[in-house]
Design a protein around this motif. Structure first.
Motif, PDB file in Angstrom:
ATOM      1  N   ASP A 191       0.149  -6.149 -11.155  1.00  0.00           N
ATOM      2  CA  ASP A 191      -0.963  -5.278 -10.779  1.00  0.00           C
ATOM      3  C   ASP A 191      -1.797  -5.847  -9.637  1.00  0.00           C
ATOM      4  O   ASP A 191      -2.994  -5.571  -9.560  1.00  0.00           O
ATOM      5  CB  ASP A 191      -1.919  -5.051 -11.980  1.00  0.00           C
ATOM      6  CG  ASP A 191      -1.185  -4.902 -13.298  1.00  0.00           C
ATOM      7  OD1 ASP A 191      -1.477  -5.675 -14.231  1.00  0.00           O
ATOM      8  OD2 ASP A 191      -0.310  -4.040 -13.371  1.00  0.00           O
ATOM      9  N   THR A 218      -3.805  -6.368  -6.478  1.00  0.00           N
ATOM     10  CA  THR A 218      -4.476  -5.426  -5.594  1.00  0.00           C
ATOM     11  C   THR A 218      -5.050  -6.195  -4.417  1.00  0.00           C
ATOM     12  O   THR A 218      -5.229  -7.400  -4.491  1.00  0.00           O
ATOM     13  CB  THR A 218      -5.635  -4.742  -6.321  1.00  0.00           C
ATOM     14  OG1 THR A 218      -6.659  -5.718  -6.561  1.00  0.00           O
ATOM     15  CG2 THR A 218      -5.174  -4.148  -7.625  1.00  0.00           C
ATOM     16  N   PRO A 219      -5.390  -5.489  -3.370  1.00  0.00           N
ATOM     17  CA  PRO A 219      -5.936  -6.157  -2.191  1.00  0.00           C
ATOM     18  C   PRO A 219      -7.233  -6.893  -2.492  1.00  0.00           C
ATOM     19  O   PRO A 219      -7.629  -7.799  -1.780  1.00  0.00           O
ATOM     20  CB  PRO A 219      -6.203  -5.005  -1.226  1.00  0.00           C
ATOM     21  CG  PRO A 219      -5.357  -3.900  -1.693  1.00  0.00           C
ATOM     22  CD  PRO A 219      -5.218  -4.043  -3.161  1.00  0.00           C
ATOM     23  N   LEU A 220      -7.874  -6.498  -3.586  1.00  0.00           N
ATOM     24  CA  LEU A 220      -9.132  -7.126  -3.909  1.00  0.00           C
ATOM     25  C   LEU A 220      -8.947  -8.584  -4.299  1.00  0.00           C
ATOM     26  O   LEU A 220      -9.676  -9.457  -3.851  1.00  0.00           O
ATOM     27  CB  LEU A 220      -9.801  -6.351  -5.053  1.00  0.00           C
ATOM     28  CG  LEU A 220     -11.239  -6.699  -5.367  1.00  0.00           C
ATOM     29  CD1 LEU A 220     -12.105  -6.502  -4.147  1.00  0.00           C
ATOM     30  CD2 LEU A 220     -11.747  -5.830  -6.511  1.00  0.00           C
TER      31      LEU A 220
END
Lengths: 306, 566
Positions: free
Chosen positions: B270, B272-274
């Motif tokens: 999972d 994410t770019p975050l």
């Protein structure tokens, strides 16, 4: 408000969305869920993904387009399950997105989305696309005849197969028929921004708080803000930096509102997140003169800027 | 006459690790044969039915480590019925007497029960290292036994097994006195473990080199674990997405930055770019990055790879698209291995993923590529020819065009020339998997040019017996041949009569082979086991699934009713 008209501007109406839904490879069955179809209605994909080198070049001209990550499924269905707010159009790849944006911003862009699709495809794609496109658009909403799945093919190990299937049902934002958690799994609402030529749709269930939502909206609508900046000749700067964008969005000129179950327009942020999701029917980013004076926050920012 | 005393010879030979070298050594003369068998500590058995545990125990008296492989590889794809065999227990029974000091057991595609795991845990006092890959027949209860009883455990490596996951309590069974753990991999176990127990275990395992946790471990928890284990060399993270109240991204970044020895990174579920950027500080040292469970897009991948200049091995999901592969080509000049898995292999209507152009981009930027596994939905002969030219050092070329029998999508020609160019150009090729629309010509090329080929996988290909005959007539080093859904019949099968004894195994399923053909083969070659798996429906004359392998152990005694050994 001009929003409904603008929705029709590029020819994407609910009717044509049904046709387009057949293109989308994401629906494995005739999706009864209106959510899915409506999302298709706002989909900007004009052709098949993966073949558009030229459109990629166009895409780079608009850096923000990268943020419009295509709705590659995790397994994949309509919306990016990315909880950080990077949600996207469904059903297409970045190439599609590139195509879409090039259609919107290029002088060629016409109102008839269908016509545009053909043009774009002929100019960019290899001959094969035509064939595939035919294969795709066979009847409204109906999928091309599904090939029987062969045992053990493609050769993927069970663990990977099962994990990808889990991805499908995880996250709750999945609207695909297969493996989805059902109707309660997603919550699509329209998002409009004053002055933007088209609306967007987002799944509120994939965010966990207001911060994520606002980040996502920022990214989603930054292109329009960008346009506004350059068109109004804001200090004539080349690349406008992210903080300025944020300011613009959060600043005195923008207010995020939503329409609740009763039909009233409310300011986003007052109620707990869960309650908000429960009652939110659509979102609207108010800008310009309508916004000024509405949000106390925006007044402060106004003062700060000056 | 050997001039060296046995002890010296044994000492010298004990330094040889490669089992191929050891085989050669054992053939020199009787003295060397004996010295070799007494000095051998590790035995590798590629097909558990090629030899019996008694024979192994008789020849090698001082084994400490055993690697056993069981079922044919196509069992990974559900082509082999359950209860086919490859039960490890007969081996354990013999080892309990012959090798009471056994330290290491590595099993692949074997059947192992909870009872066997308990037997293992309680009968081998010095047992240290367990690795189970693609095995089945056991549950987490069996793992509990290992955790509880193996006081000197150094390795606990449980990967992608058909396991009955009854919960994560097994982890809490590691005693507080266990401090020797070096490898802990439970990435593919789905149940949640007690984080408290895990944290304590990690903090007292000062020699821990490899830690791969499962998806239930959050970023916050990972942060805590990494603080206890900055010495890690390989890390598999848990989920990389969570809602954070505060913002510990800086902390996470620092923590990753402190893991100076990290060379392998996987997990990243999972992602994410975050949160992905928190691994950037560790990227410069990475040589192996496994992103095959992270649904990244091209932009995210490009950003990430710009930090990974030293990458040698990269596994990806095709969500990164061709654009992502361009980034691979431009960021990773030292890349030797690339695997691109399909995010959605079974949705045939989808046209996402990667195409020939992505592969070509990588080949331009990564000339050192030697291992590729590539799943795609379209390919052209021209592209593969370009790729072969750019990367002549391929040793493993596995191309899977996911739609069976699909031609070159531009020219509509078969993909013969593609694989022709590979075998002609890449002389070091050891492993090849073909796909797409293929005529016998492909196999003519393979038979003629691939002098070093050891493993060949064929599916939905070929036009006639000739195809397989070409392969059996060439490919001098062929060891493993697996074929499914091809028009090869008895003539093809029998064309390999002289070859099968020099090979490990042959698998043929859904081809045109009949029982008669198999019987002829079995009669001509008594040192082969010719096993036919009966099909439920269909008449008795077709041999639906055939598995042929050389053996010194004779027909197997544990064959289930649906397996007939001819």
């Amino acid at each position: 408000m001009s929003v409904p008209l603008e929705h029709d501007y590029i020819g994407l109406s609910d009717a044509s969305s049904l046709e387009r839904s057949s293109e989308s490879s994401n629906i494995s069955s005739d999706s009864e869920t209106n959510n899915v179809l409506n999302l298709k209605a706002t989909e900007l994909r004009l052709g098949l993904p993966g073949f558009a080198k030229n459109s990629e070049e166009n895409a780079t001209k608009f850096a923000h387009v990268k943020n419009f990550m295509s709705g590659a499924k995790r397994g994949f269905s309509d919306v990016n399950l990315d909880g950080s707010g990077k949600w996207a159009l469904n059903g297409g790849s970045e190439a599609d997105l590139g195509k879409a944006s090039s259609v919107l911003f290029s002088p060629r862009s016409g109102i008839n989305g269908g016509l545009e699709k053909n043009q774009v495809q002929q100019s960019i794609s290899p001959p094969n696309i035509e064939e595939k496109k035919k294969e795709h658009v066979t009847g409204n909403g109906a999928l091309p005849s599904a090939k029987a799945q062969v045992v053990g093919w493609p050769p993927i190990r069970s663990f990977r197969k099962n994990t990808m299937a889990t991805n499908l049902s995880k996250g709750g934002g999945d609207a695909a028929a297969e493996g989805s958690s059902g109707g309660g799994g997603c919550l699509y609402v329209k998002v409009s921004m004053d002055g933007a030529p088209y609306l967007r749709k987002i799944d509120l269930k994939i965010y966990h708080n207001y911060l994520e939502l606002s980040k996502a909206l920022e990214k989603m609508f930054s292109c329009f803000t960008l346009g506004q900046c350059t068109s109004s000749g804001l200090r004539g700067r080349e690349g406008i930096c992210e903080s300025k964008l944020k300011d613009l969005l959060h600043g005195s000129e923008c207010v995020l509102t939503y329409e609740d179950k009763d039909g009233d327009w409310m300011l986003v942020g007052d109620v707990p997140w869960e309650m908000f999701i429960d009652s939110c029917k659509r979102l609207r980013i108010m800008k310009g003169s309508e916004a000024i004076g509405l949000a106390p926050r925006s007044m402060e920012k106004c003062k700060n800027k000056n | 006459m050997c001039p060296f005393p046995d002890e010296v010879l044994e000492r010298v030979l004990s330094l040889i690790d490669s089992h191929k070298d050891r085989s050669s050594v054992s053939l020199v003369c009787k003295d060397w044969y004996n010295a070799e068998r007494w000095s051998r500590r590790h035995v590798f058995i590629g097909n558990c039915y090629s030899v019996s545990p008694e024979i192994v125990a008789a020849r090698f008296p001082r084994i400490r480590s055993v690697t056993l492989k069981g079922k044919p590889r196509f069992s990974d794809f559900n082509l082999v019925p359950e209860d086919w065999g490859a039960d490890v227990h007969p081996w354990l029974s013999v080892f309990a007497t012959a090798y009471p000091f056994l330290e290491e057991l590595r099993l692949k595609r074997m059947a192992i029960s909870d009872e066997s795991l308990e037997f293992l845990a309680t009968n081998f006092q010095g047992f240290k290292s367990l690795s189970l890959l693609s095995c089945d027949g056991f549950s987490t209860d069996g793992l509990k036994a290992i955790a509880t009883h193996c006081k000197n455990l150094t390795e606990f490596d449980i990967q992608e097994n058909g396991i009955d996951d009854l919960g994560g309590h097994w982890l809490s069974c590691f005693p507080e006195t266990l401090t020797s753990l070096q490898v802990l991999n439970f990435a593919s176990l789905n149940s949640e473990v007690s984080f408290e127990a895990l944290e304590k275990l990690i903090s007292r395992s000062k020699s821990l080199r490899v830690l791969k946790v499962n998806r239930n471990i959050s970023l916050d928890q990972l942060q805590k674990l990494l603080l206890h284990a900055p010495q890690l060399i390989e890390l598999g993270t848990g989920t990389f997405m969570q809602e954070l109240v505060s913002d510990p991204i800086k902390d996470l970044k620092n923590t990753f930055g402190n893991c100076k020895k990290l060379v392998t990174l996987s997990g990243l579920w999972d992602a994410t770019p975050l949160y992905l950027p928190v691994i950037y500080p560790a990227c410069v040292n990475l040589t192996f990055l496994n992103l095959s469970y992270a649904t990244l897009r091209s932009g995210e991948l490009a950003n990430l790879l710009s930090h990974c200049k030293n990458l040698r091995r990269l596994w990806l999901l095709d969500t990164v698209g061709d654009k992502g592969l361009e980034a691979v080509g431009s960021s990773c000049p030292l890349l030797e291995e690339l695997r691109v898995f399909p995010a959605d292999p079974f949705d045939q209507e989808i046209f996402l993923g990667v195409t020939e152009s992505g592969f070509v981009s990588v080949s331009h930027g990564c000339p050192k590529l030697r291992y590729v596994l590539y799943f795609c939905r379209q390919m052209t002969n021209a592209a593969v020819a370009t790729i072969a030219r750019n990367c002549p050092d391929f040793t493993h070329f596995r191309l899977c065009i996911m739609n069976p029998g699909q031609p070159d999508y531009l020219t509509k020609q078969p993909m013969d020339e593609a694989f022709g160019s590979i075998v002609k150009t890449c002389t070091k090729l050891q492993r090849l998997a073909v796909s797409g629309l293929l005529t016998d010509r492909t196999f003519e090329y393979i038979g003629k040019y691939s002098k070093n080929l050891e493993t060949l996988s064929i599916a939905f290909a070929g036009s006639s017996d000739l195809g397989m005959e070409y392969v059996m007539g060439g490919c001098p080093k062929l060891r493993k041949l697996e074929i499914r859904d091809c028009p090869f019949g008895n003539a093809a099968l029998l064309s390999g009569l002289t070859k099968y004894e020099s090979m490990r195994s042959l698998w043929m399923s859904a081809c045109n082979v009949t029982m008669n053909g198999c019987e002829v083969l079995a009669k001509e070659r008594p040192r082969l086991n010719v096993e036919v798996m009966k099909d439920e429906d269909g008449d008795g004359s077709q041999a639906h699934k055939v598995y042929v392998y050389r053996t010194v152990a004779g027909p197997r005694r544990d064959a289930p009713p649906f397996v007939i050994t001819l």
